[in-house]
Design a protein around this motif. Structure first.
Motif, PDB file in Angstrom:
ATOM      1  N   ILE A   1       0.773  -1.445   0.098  1.00 52.42           N
ATOM      2  CA  ILE A   1      -0.246   0.043  -0.066  1.00 52.42           C
ATOM      3  C   ILE A   1       1.009   1.261  -0.003  1.00 52.42           C
ATOM      4  O   ILE A   1       1.780   1.402   0.980  1.00 52.42           O
ATOM      5  N   ALA A   2       0.963   2.027  -1.163  1.00 52.22           N
ATOM      6  CA  ALA A   2       2.059   3.131  -1.035  1.00 52.22           C
ATOM      7  C   ALA A   2       1.246   4.265  -1.919  1.00 52.22           C
ATOM      8  O   ALA A   2       0.427   4.119  -2.757  1.00 52.22           O
ATOM      9  N   THR A   3       1.811   5.546  -1.425  1.00 53.46           N
ATOM     10  CA  THR A   3       1.308   6.497  -2.020  1.00 53.46           C
ATOM     11  C   THR A   3       1.763   7.101  -3.199  1.00 53.46           C
ATOM     12  O   THR A   3       1.234   7.234  -4.124  1.00 53.46           O
TER      13      THR A   3
ATOM     14  N   ILE B   1       0.571  11.448   0.974  1.00 56.54           N
ATOM     15  CA  ILE B   1       1.823  10.978   1.428  1.00 56.54           C
ATOM     16  C   ILE B   1       1.867  11.133   3.170  1.00 56.54           C
ATOM     17  O   ILE B   1       2.338  10.325   3.897  1.00 56.54           O
ATOM     18  N   PRO B   2       1.179  12.302   3.778  1.00 61.13           N
ATOM     19  CA  PRO B   2       1.218  12.418   5.185  1.00 61.13           C
ATOM     20  C   PRO B   2       0.210  11.567   5.925  1.00 61.13           C
ATOM     21  O   PRO B   2       0.179  11.346   7.104  1.00 61.13           O
ATOM     22  N   TYR B   3      -0.564  10.917   5.048  1.00 62.68           N
ATOM     23  CA  TYR B   3      -1.928  10.226   5.578  1.00 62.68           C
ATOM     24  C   TYR B   3      -2.263   9.020   4.526  1.00 62.68           C
ATOM     25  O   TYR B   3      -3.202   8.978   4.012  1.00 62.68           O
ATOM     26  N   PRO B   4      -1.282   7.904   4.507  1.00 63.96           N
ATOM     27  CA  PRO B   4      -1.555   7.017   3.346  1.00 63.96           C
ATOM     28  C   PRO B   4      -2.820   6.383   3.541  1.00 63.96           C
ATOM     29  O   PRO B   4      -3.504   6.024   2.534  1.00 63.96           O
ATOM     30  N   LEU B   5      -3.252   5.937   4.778  1.00 66.90           N
ATOM     31  CA  LEU B   5      -4.426   4.915   5.114  1.00 66.90           C
ATOM     32  C   LEU B   5      -5.595   5.960   5.704  1.00 66.90           C
ATOM     33  O   LEU B   5      -5.655   5.624   7.008  1.00 66.90           O
ATOM     34  N   GLY B   6      -6.125   6.827   5.233  1.00 73.63           N
ATOM     35  CA  GLY B   6      -7.082   7.671   5.654  1.00 73.63           C
ATOM     36  C   GLY B   6      -7.333   8.827   5.180  1.00 73.63           C
ATOM     37  O   GLY B   6      -6.326   9.303   4.421  1.00 73.63           O
ATOM     38  N   ASP B   7      -8.018   9.570   5.855  1.00 72.91           N
ATOM     39  CA  ASP B   7      -8.212  11.284   5.411  1.00 72.91           C
ATOM     40  C   ASP B   7      -8.433  11.938   6.898  1.00 72.91           C
ATOM     41  O   ASP B   7      -9.577  12.179   6.741  1.00 72.91           O
ATOM     42  N   PRO B   8      -7.601  12.460   7.447  1.00 69.09           N
ATOM     43  CA  PRO B   8      -7.697  13.104   8.685  1.00 69.09           C
ATOM     44  C   PRO B   8      -8.564  14.414   8.681  1.00 69.09           C
ATOM     45  O   PRO B   8      -8.928  14.967   9.524  1.00 69.09           O
ATOM     46  N   ASN B   9      -8.681  15.024   7.338  1.00 65.18           N
ATOM     47  CA  ASN B   9      -9.474  16.185   7.214  1.00 65.18           C
ATOM     48  C   ASN B   9     -11.002  15.761   7.144  1.00 65.18           C
ATOM     49  O   ASN B   9     -11.747  16.723   7.376  1.00 65.18           O
TER      50      ASN B   9
ATOM     51  N   SER C   1     -12.933   8.562   7.944  1.00 68.36           N
ATOM     52  CA  SER C   1     -11.241   8.259   7.725  1.00 68.36           C
ATOM     53  C   SER C   1     -11.084   6.797   7.823  1.00 68.36           C
ATOM     54  O   SER C   1     -10.326   6.482   6.959  1.00 68.36           O
ATOM     55  N   LYS C   2     -11.555   6.409   9.078  1.00 68.81           N
ATOM     56  CA  LYS C   2     -11.540   4.896   9.220  1.00 68.81           C
ATOM     57  C   LYS C   2     -11.921   4.061   8.044  1.00 68.81           C
ATOM     58  O   LYS C   2     -11.531   2.954   7.843  1.00 68.81           O
TER      59      LYS C   2
ATOM     60  N   ARG D   1      -9.816   3.987   5.496  1.00 70.65           N
ATOM     61  CA  ARG D   1      -8.778   2.950   5.715  1.00 70.65           C
ATOM     62  C   ARG D   1      -9.131   1.534   5.654  1.00 70.65           C
ATOM     63  O   ARG D   1      -8.469   0.739   5.175  1.00 70.65           O
TER      64      ARG D   1
END
Lengths: 76, 349
Positions: A15-17, A36-44, A50-51, A54
């Protein structure tokens, strides 16, 4: 590292950005990640959403692991 | 003016002692130049003198390397040379390794410049190209004529302490060293030039060739995920708080294996990121963004996966050489196999 796992006979999914890097190094099963700063999810987004993202990525990765491939494959 | 002194190393074959039947010969010392040394002597001219040729059988060197090295060093030392040349070994593998080994030993013990030559597929090349200047030769002794001028030019520069230019200019094998210099055109201009050439379909030569990567064929798929033990690995730099093993935030030289036993998610109280290649703010708040433990536990509970390994493996990907990364992998796969891991999810930022 992906290749050494593969070489050892263990199916592996990356799993790669940055998919082009993953392709260059030679991963065979690739799932594009989110950022890149959040490969698995979207903290925005709220954590629940977000989960969910993921979870979808990991499910796609598990599907990739169960899919026969004979060349490098990106699971979009 | 006194002449610069050169000592030359060759093997049994080039000394005329014989082929395989003579490969067991012990180190020998001959005054002056012999065999391929005669061509070197002619090229280097009157300011240089090949004062001695040391010879050793390839098998003797391979089997009794330490003894051979010590004996040869004693022989070479006596002459107090300013330059040591070994070979060229062309495509002879054992000879190439002997040449490389002797060059390194002479450089370390005597502190003088050393030079050898090999065909690019000689196994000695991979072993020594980072440490030595290896003149690129053809795969047989027929290439001696082409190799001599390069050996001469580089040898002279070494003795006089002059700058040795890049591998393609001087004819040696790339050492993987980057040297800073001022170019008359700045990088952006050169970049655009390259792009325009490429668009026109003209031949372009990159200024920075990418390393070559090997390929591994894909494994057959996992038959039944609900019966398999899955392990998580990451290059995203997630470590326990305080980074107990001091994994570097870039150009990592090590990896870590950390327990997630009894944990339902990656808690920011327990884990942090030390990765120096991305903005750490989000992952610091929620390490599950890199190591998806929360989701994996759900899937484990639901029976989608058989079991989750009770640890994750981690390092920092940024700036880390492929050589180091390969080494980590070779090392930790032993553990994965011992632990019966049947599938791996590896995440990268």
């Amino acid at each position: 590292m992906v290749k050494e796992v593969e070489r050892a006979g263990i199916p592996v999914v990356h799993i790669a950005t940055v998919v082009p890097i993953s392709l260059t190094i030679g991963a065979n099963r690739i799932v594009p990640a989110i950022g890149i700063p959040y490969p698995l999810g979207d903290p925005n987004l709220p954590e629940e959403k977000s989960k969910q993202i993921r979870r979808e990525l990991v499910e796609r990765a598990l599907k990739a692991l169960q899919t026969p491939v004979d060349e490098q494959t990106v699971f979009e | 003016m006194a002449k610069y002194k050169i000592v030359h190393y060759i093997n049994n074959f080039f000394a005329g002692a014989g082929g395989e039947e003579a490969a067991g010969m012990k180190p020998e010392l001959h005054e002056g130049a012999m065999g391929p040394g005669l061509a070197l002597k002619a090229a280097f001219g009157d300011d240089y003198e090949i004062v001695a040729t040391v010879v050793c059988g390839d098998n003797y060197f391979g089997e009794k390397t330490d003894a051979a090295k010590a004996e040869l060093l004693e022989m070479i030392k006596k002459y107090d040379p300013q330059l040591f040349i070994a070979g060229p070994a062309f495509n002879a593998g054992r000879y190439g390794v002997a040449c490389g080994t002797m060059c390194k030993a002479v450089e370390a013990e005597l502190g003088i410049p050393v030079l050898t030559g090999m065909y690019e597929e000689n196994p000695g090349v991979d072993m020594f190209k980072k440490d030595l200047i290896i003149v690129k030769t053809k795969n047989s002794a027929a290439g001696m004529k082409d190799a001599v001028p390069h050996i001469k030019t580089i040898g002279e520069k070494m003795v006089k302490g002059e700058e040795i230019l890049g591998p393609s200019i001087e004819g040696y094998i790339e050492r993987g060293i980057r040297v800073n210099y001022f170019h008359e055109k700045r990088g952006s201009e050169r970049g655009v030039d390259l792009l325009v050439k490429k668009c026109r379909g003209e031949a372009v030569e990159t200024e920075y060739p990418m390393p070559k990567f090997d390929r591994v064929p894909p494994n057959p798929p996992v038959a039944d995920m609900s019966k398999v033990k899955v392990a998580m690995i990451t290059s995203g730099g997630i470590v326990p708080q305080g980074n107990p093993d001091h994994i570097e935030s870039s150009s990592a030289t090590k990896y870590g294996v950390y327990s997630i036993e009894g944990m339902d998610r990656m808690d920011k109280k327990d884990f942090m990121t030390i990765h120096g290649g991305y903005d750490r703010a989000f992952v610091t708040e929620n390490p599950n963004l890199v190591v998806p433990l929360d989701v994996m536990r759900d899937l484990e509970r639901e029976g989608v996966i058989g079991e989750l390994a009770n640890y994750f493996i981690t390092t920092t990907g940024t700036g880390t050489s492929t050589g180091n990364a390969k080494g980590f992998g070779e090392d930790f796969v032993k553990k994965l196999k011992e632990d019966g891991v049947g599938a791996v999810v590896l995440t990268s930022t």
